[in-house]
Design an enzyme around this catalytic site. Structure first.
Site, PDB file in Angstrom:
ATOM      1  N   ASN A  61       0.841  -1.198   0.000  1.00  0.00           N
ATOM      2  CA  ASN A  61       0.000   0.000   0.000  1.00  0.00           C
ATOM      3  C   ASN A  61       0.877   1.249   0.000  1.00  0.00           C
ATOM      4  O   ASN A  61       1.946   1.286   0.623  1.00  0.00           O
ATOM      5  CB  ASN A  61      -1.025  -0.016   1.140  1.00  0.00           C
ATOM      6  CG  ASN A  61      -0.448  -0.206   2.515  1.00  0.00           C
ATOM      7  OD1 ASN A  61       0.590  -0.844   2.687  1.00  0.00           O
ATOM      8  ND2 ASN A  61      -1.108   0.319   3.512  1.00  0.00           N
ATOM      9  N   CYS A  75      -3.941   0.441  -2.641  1.00  0.00           N
ATOM     10  CA  CYS A  75      -3.806  -0.796  -1.860  1.00  0.00           C
ATOM     11  C   CYS A  75      -2.703  -1.682  -2.433  1.00  0.00           C
ATOM     12  O   CYS A  75      -2.360  -1.604  -3.624  1.00  0.00           O
ATOM     13  CB  CYS A  75      -5.110  -1.578  -1.898  1.00  0.00           C
ATOM     14  SG  CYS A  75      -6.465  -0.837  -0.986  1.00  0.00           S
ATOM     15  N   GLU A 124      -2.849  -4.876  -3.057  1.00  0.00           N
ATOM     16  CA  GLU A 124      -3.326  -5.839  -4.057  1.00  0.00           C
ATOM     17  C   GLU A 124      -3.348  -5.221  -5.448  1.00  0.00           C
ATOM     18  O   GLU A 124      -2.958  -5.853  -6.434  1.00  0.00           O
ATOM     19  CB  GLU A 124      -4.735  -6.337  -3.691  1.00  0.00           C
ATOM     20  CG  GLU A 124      -4.800  -7.116  -2.402  1.00  0.00           C
ATOM     21  CD  GLU A 124      -5.058  -6.241  -1.173  1.00  0.00           C
ATOM     22  OE1 GLU A 124      -4.624  -5.064  -1.172  1.00  0.00           O
ATOM     23  OE2 GLU A 124      -5.679  -6.741  -0.233  1.00  0.00           O
ATOM     24  N   GLU A 162       0.247   5.141   0.621  1.00  0.00           N
ATOM     25  CA  GLU A 162      -0.699   6.172   1.039  1.00  0.00           C
ATOM     26  C   GLU A 162      -0.259   7.549   0.562  1.00  0.00           C
ATOM     27  O   GLU A 162       0.839   7.718   0.003  1.00  0.00           O
ATOM     28  CB  GLU A 162      -0.865   6.116   2.564  1.00  0.00           C
ATOM     29  CG  GLU A 162      -1.443   4.768   2.994  1.00  0.00           C
ATOM     30  CD  GLU A 162      -1.750   4.663   4.478  1.00  0.00           C
ATOM     31  OE1 GLU A 162      -1.312   5.537   5.251  1.00  0.00           O
ATOM     32  OE2 GLU A 162      -2.422   3.685   4.852  1.00  0.00           O
ATOM     33  N   CYS A 197     -10.077  -5.298   0.266  1.00  0.00           N
ATOM     34  CA  CYS A 197     -11.188  -4.336   0.273  1.00  0.00           C
ATOM     35  C   CYS A 197     -12.043  -4.529  -0.984  1.00  0.00           C
ATOM     36  O   CYS A 197     -11.652  -5.227  -1.929  1.00  0.00           O
ATOM     37  CB  CYS A 197     -10.651  -2.904   0.335  1.00  0.00           C
ATOM     38  SG  CYS A 197     -10.034  -2.284  -1.247  1.00  0.00           S
ATOM     39  N   CYS A 213     -10.445  -3.658  -4.395  1.00  0.00           N
ATOM     40  CA  CYS A 213      -9.462  -4.662  -4.834  1.00  0.00           C
ATOM     41  C   CYS A 213     -10.146  -5.945  -5.272  1.00  0.00           C
ATOM     42  O   CYS A 213      -9.700  -6.600  -6.218  1.00  0.00           O
ATOM     43  CB  CYS A 213      -8.450  -4.937  -3.718  1.00  0.00           C
ATOM     44  SG  CYS A 213      -7.323  -3.546  -3.474  1.00  0.00           S
TER      45      CYS A 213
HETATM   46  N1  THU Z   1      -5.249  -1.667   2.365  1.00  0.00           N
HETATM   47  C1  THU Z   1      -4.665  -2.480   1.458  1.00  0.00           C
HETATM   48  O1  THU Z   1      -3.540  -2.245   1.025  1.00  0.00           O
HETATM   49  N2  THU Z   1      -5.360  -3.560   1.041  1.00  0.00           N
HETATM   50  C2  THU Z   1      -6.634  -3.866   1.449  1.00  0.00           C
HETATM   51  O2  THU Z   1      -7.231  -4.784   0.939  1.00  0.00           O
HETATM   52  C3  THU Z   1      -7.251  -3.107   2.528  1.00  0.00           C
HETATM   53  C4  THU Z   1      -6.579  -1.852   2.911  1.00  0.00           C
HETATM   54  C5  THU Z   1      -4.516  -0.484   2.810  1.00  0.00           C
HETATM   55  C6  THU Z   1      -5.104   0.817   2.356  1.00  0.00           C
HETATM   56  C7  THU Z   1      -4.602   1.761   3.407  1.00  0.00           C
HETATM   57  O3  THU Z   1      -3.297   2.188   3.036  1.00  0.00           O
HETATM   58  C8  THU Z   1      -4.487   0.906   4.652  1.00  0.00           C
HETATM   59  O4  THU Z   1      -4.494  -0.424   4.223  1.00  0.00           O
HETATM   60  C9  THU Z   1      -5.591   1.124   5.650  1.00  0.00           C
HETATM   61  O5  THU Z   1      -6.831   1.019   5.058  1.00  0.00           O
END
Ligand code: THU
Length: 134
Positions: free
Chosen positions: A44, A55, A57, A46, A88, A91
């Site tokens: 991920n 994310c 994935e 941000e 999520c 994804c």
């Molecule tokens: N996140 C992912 O990388 N994958 C997911 O399937 C769920 C959430 C990340 C997004 C964000 O940077 C952090 O986790 C918190 O939501």
């Protein structure tokens, strides 16, 4: 665990180590396996403008697609959460475009593990065919 499974888990955890998650503190790594066994990882990333973050994935998916891969068998997701987390909704939809029945393994650095089929997590995806149902 087989050597291949261990290597895949290591790839997911290694990707998690590169996560840029200063806002949530929730680091995620993903290792996506193609039909020919190639592994693409993602983490991920941000952003201070929160919705611009991505994310793990989808990072792995983009890396695979830009390398010419569109067929996938499974993905391993690694987090430091107490309980293994599932992808999520965005994804799930993104992965479903290429592999609607993708095997999803989620692991934690403490050693917990969960397993799903994407078709169970997203039983009614929006599909390319949906676009033709005007
Ligand atoms: N996140 C992912 O990388 N994958 C997911 O399937 C769920 C959430 C990340 C997004 C964000 O940077 C952090 O986790 C918190 O939501």
């Amino acid at each position: 665990m087989t050597a291949a499974t261990t290597a895949l888990h290591d790839a997911a955890v290694g990707a998690m180590g590169h996560a840029y998650a200063p806002y949530s503190g929730f680091r995620v790594g993903a290792a996506l396996v193609t039909a020919d066994g190639t592994v693409f990882s993602g983490c991920n990333v941000e952003n201070s403008a929160f919705p611009a973050g991505t994310c793990a994935e989808r990072g792995a998916l983009a890396a695979a697609v830009v390398a010419g891969h569109r067929s996938f068998t499974h993905i391993v997701i690694a987090t430091e959460a107490e309980v293994p987390t599932s992808p999520c909704g965005i994804c799930r939809q993104a992965l479903s475009e290429f592999a609607p029945s993708l095997d999803i393994v989620s692991i934690t650095t403490a050693g917990a593990r969960a397993h799903w089929s994407l078709s169970d997590l997203l039983p009614h995806p929006f599909t390319p065919q949906s676009l033709h149902h005007l």
